[in-house]
Design a protein around this motif. Structure first.
Motif, short mmCIF file in Angstrom:
data_model
loop_
_atom_site.label_atom_id
_atom_site.label_comp_id
_atom_site.label_asym_id
_atom_site.label_seq_id
_atom_site.Cartn_x
_atom_site.Cartn_y
_atom_site.Cartn_z
N LEU A 137 45.59 54.54 50.41
CA LEU A 137 45.60 55.27 49.14
C LEU A 137 45.19 54.37 47.97
N ARG A 138 45.63 53.10 47.98
CA ARG A 138 45.21 52.14 46.95
C ARG A 138 43.69 51.95 46.96
N LEU A 139 43.11 52.04 48.14
CA LEU A 139 41.66 51.90 48.28
C LEU A 139 40.91 53.17 47.89
N GLY A 140 41.65 54.23 47.58
CA GLY A 140 41.02 55.49 47.20
C GLY A 140 40.71 56.40 48.38
N ALA A 141 41.16 56.04 49.58
CA ALA A 141 40.92 56.89 50.75
C ALA A 141 41.80 58.14 50.65
N GLU A 142 41.32 59.22 51.24
CA GLU A 142 42.07 60.47 51.24
C GLU A 142 42.31 60.93 52.67
N ARG A 143 43.52 61.43 52.92
CA ARG A 143 43.84 61.92 54.26
C ARG A 143 43.00 63.15 54.53
N GLU A 144 42.36 63.13 55.70
CA GLU A 144 41.42 64.18 56.05
C GLU A 144 41.91 65.03 57.23
N GLY A 145 42.91 64.56 57.92
CA GLY A 145 43.39 65.26 59.10
C GLY A 145 43.90 64.26 60.12
N SER A 146 43.88 64.66 61.38
CA SER A 146 44.36 63.81 62.46
C SER A 146 43.33 63.81 63.59
N ALA A 147 43.43 62.80 64.45
CA ALA A 147 42.55 62.71 65.61
C ALA A 147 43.34 62.14 66.77
N SER A 148 42.99 62.58 67.95
CA SER A 148 43.59 62.05 69.17
C SER A 148 42.87 60.75 69.53
N VAL A 149 43.63 59.69 69.54
CA VAL A 149 43.14 58.38 69.97
C VAL A 149 44.13 57.93 71.05
N PRO A 150 43.91 58.42 72.29
CA PRO A 150 44.92 58.24 73.33
C PRO A 150 45.43 56.80 73.42
N PRO A 151 46.73 56.65 73.50
CA PRO A 151 47.73 57.69 73.78
C PRO A 151 48.38 58.24 72.52
N ARG A 152 47.75 58.12 71.36
CA ARG A 152 48.40 58.51 70.10
C ARG A 152 47.59 59.54 69.34
N ILE A 153 48.26 60.17 68.39
CA ILE A 153 47.60 61.00 67.39
C ILE A 153 47.69 60.20 66.09
N LEU A 154 46.55 59.92 65.48
CA LEU A 154 46.50 59.11 64.26
C LEU A 154 45.99 59.95 63.10
N ASP A 155 46.50 59.65 61.91
CA ASP A 155 45.99 60.29 60.70
C ASP A 155 44.69 59.60 60.29
N ILE A 156 43.73 60.40 59.84
CA ILE A 156 42.42 59.90 59.44
C ILE A 156 42.34 59.89 57.92
N TYR A 157 42.06 58.72 57.37
CA TYR A 157 41.88 58.55 55.92
C TYR A 157 40.41 58.23 55.69
N ARG A 158 39.74 59.05 54.89
CA ARG A 158 38.32 58.90 54.60
C ARG A 158 38.15 58.01 53.37
N HIS A 159 37.30 56.98 53.48
CA HIS A 159 37.03 56.08 52.37
C HIS A 159 35.84 56.56 51.56
N ASP A 160 35.95 56.46 50.26
CA ASP A 160 34.85 56.75 49.34
C ASP A 160 33.96 55.51 49.32
N MET A 161 32.75 55.65 49.83
CA MET A 161 31.86 54.49 49.93
C MET A 161 31.14 54.20 48.62
N GLY A 162 31.34 55.04 47.62
CA GLY A 162 30.76 54.77 46.32
C GLY A 162 31.65 53.86 45.47
N PHE A 163 32.89 53.73 45.91
CA PHE A 163 33.98 53.12 45.17
C PHE A 163 33.62 53.03 43.73
#
Length: 163
Positions: A137-163
Motif C-alpha cells: 500500500l505504501r508503494l501505491g499498489a492496490e488489491r486486485e483479487g486473489s490467485a491460487s499459487v499452490p498450495p496457497r491462495i494469495l492476494d494480488i496487489y497491482r503496482h502502478d508502473m507510472g509511479f
C-alpha cells in the motif's frame, strides 16, 4: 547489482547461508513458504540464482550498505505457474520496521520499468501478512483479487508502473 540510499541489492553468496538458513528455520518465514531446513534454504538461494539465468532477472540479497549486513531479499520473481511477474521482498525480523522493504521494492520497481521495460507487476501476498500488505500500500499498489499459487491462495496487489 542495484543500489538505493541505504541498500545494496546483490547476488547471493555462499556466506549468506548462515543468516539465510536461520531465517528459513524460523516461524518468521511462514508467509513466504517456510519454515524449512538448512538444505532447503540452500536450494532456495540456488533457485533464485538460477531464476536470474533463465529469466534475465530475479531475487537479490539485500545488504544494508552502511554495515554490510545481509538483511533479506528483494527482486523480480516469475517462476513457471506464477500469475504474473512479481515484485518480491522479505526483510529479516531484526531489520524490520525501518523502511528497508519499501526502499528495496521501490528500487526494484524502478529497475523493472526503466531498465527492463516492464509495464505490469504485482505482489502476491499471504492475506495474513499485514506487514507486506502495508509495504504494498505504501508503494501505491492496490488489491486486485486473489490467485491460487499452490498450495496457497494469495492476494494480488497491482503496482502502478507510472509511479
Amino acid at each position: 547489482m542495484l543500489e538505493s540510499e541505504r541498500l545494496t541489492l546483490r547476488e547471493f553468496r555462499a556466506d549468506d547461508l548462515e543468516p539465510y538458513a536461520a531465517f528459513w528455520a524460523s516461524e518468521a518465514s511462514r508467509f513466504v513458504g517456510g519454515p524449512c531446513g538448512r538444505n532447503d534454504a540452500w536450494r532456495r538461494m540456488a533457485m533464485y540464482s538460477g531464476h536470474r539465468v533463465l529469466r534475465g532477472y530475479g531475487i537479490w540479497a539485500i545488504e544494508e550498505s552502511a554495515s554490510g549486513a545481509f538483511i533479506g531479499q528483494a527482486g523480480l520473481w516469475y517462476p513457471e505457474g506464477w500469475p504474473e511477474p512479481e515484485i518480491h521482498w522479505t526483510v529479516f525480523p531484526a531489520h524490520q520496521g525501518r523502511g528497508f522493504a519499501t526502499e528495496a521494492a521501490r528500487r526494484v520497481r524502478r529497475h523493472a520499468r526503466d531498465e527492463l521495460g516492464f509495464t505490469r507487476l504485482v505482489s502476491c501476498i499471504e492475506p495474513a501478512n499485514g506487514a507486506s500488505v502495508k509495504v504494498a500500500l505504501r508503494l501505491g499498489a492496490e488489491r486486485e483479487g486473489s490467485a491460487s499459487v499452490p498450495p496457497r491462495i494469495l492476494d494480488i496487489y497491482r503496482h502502478d508502473m507510472g509511479f
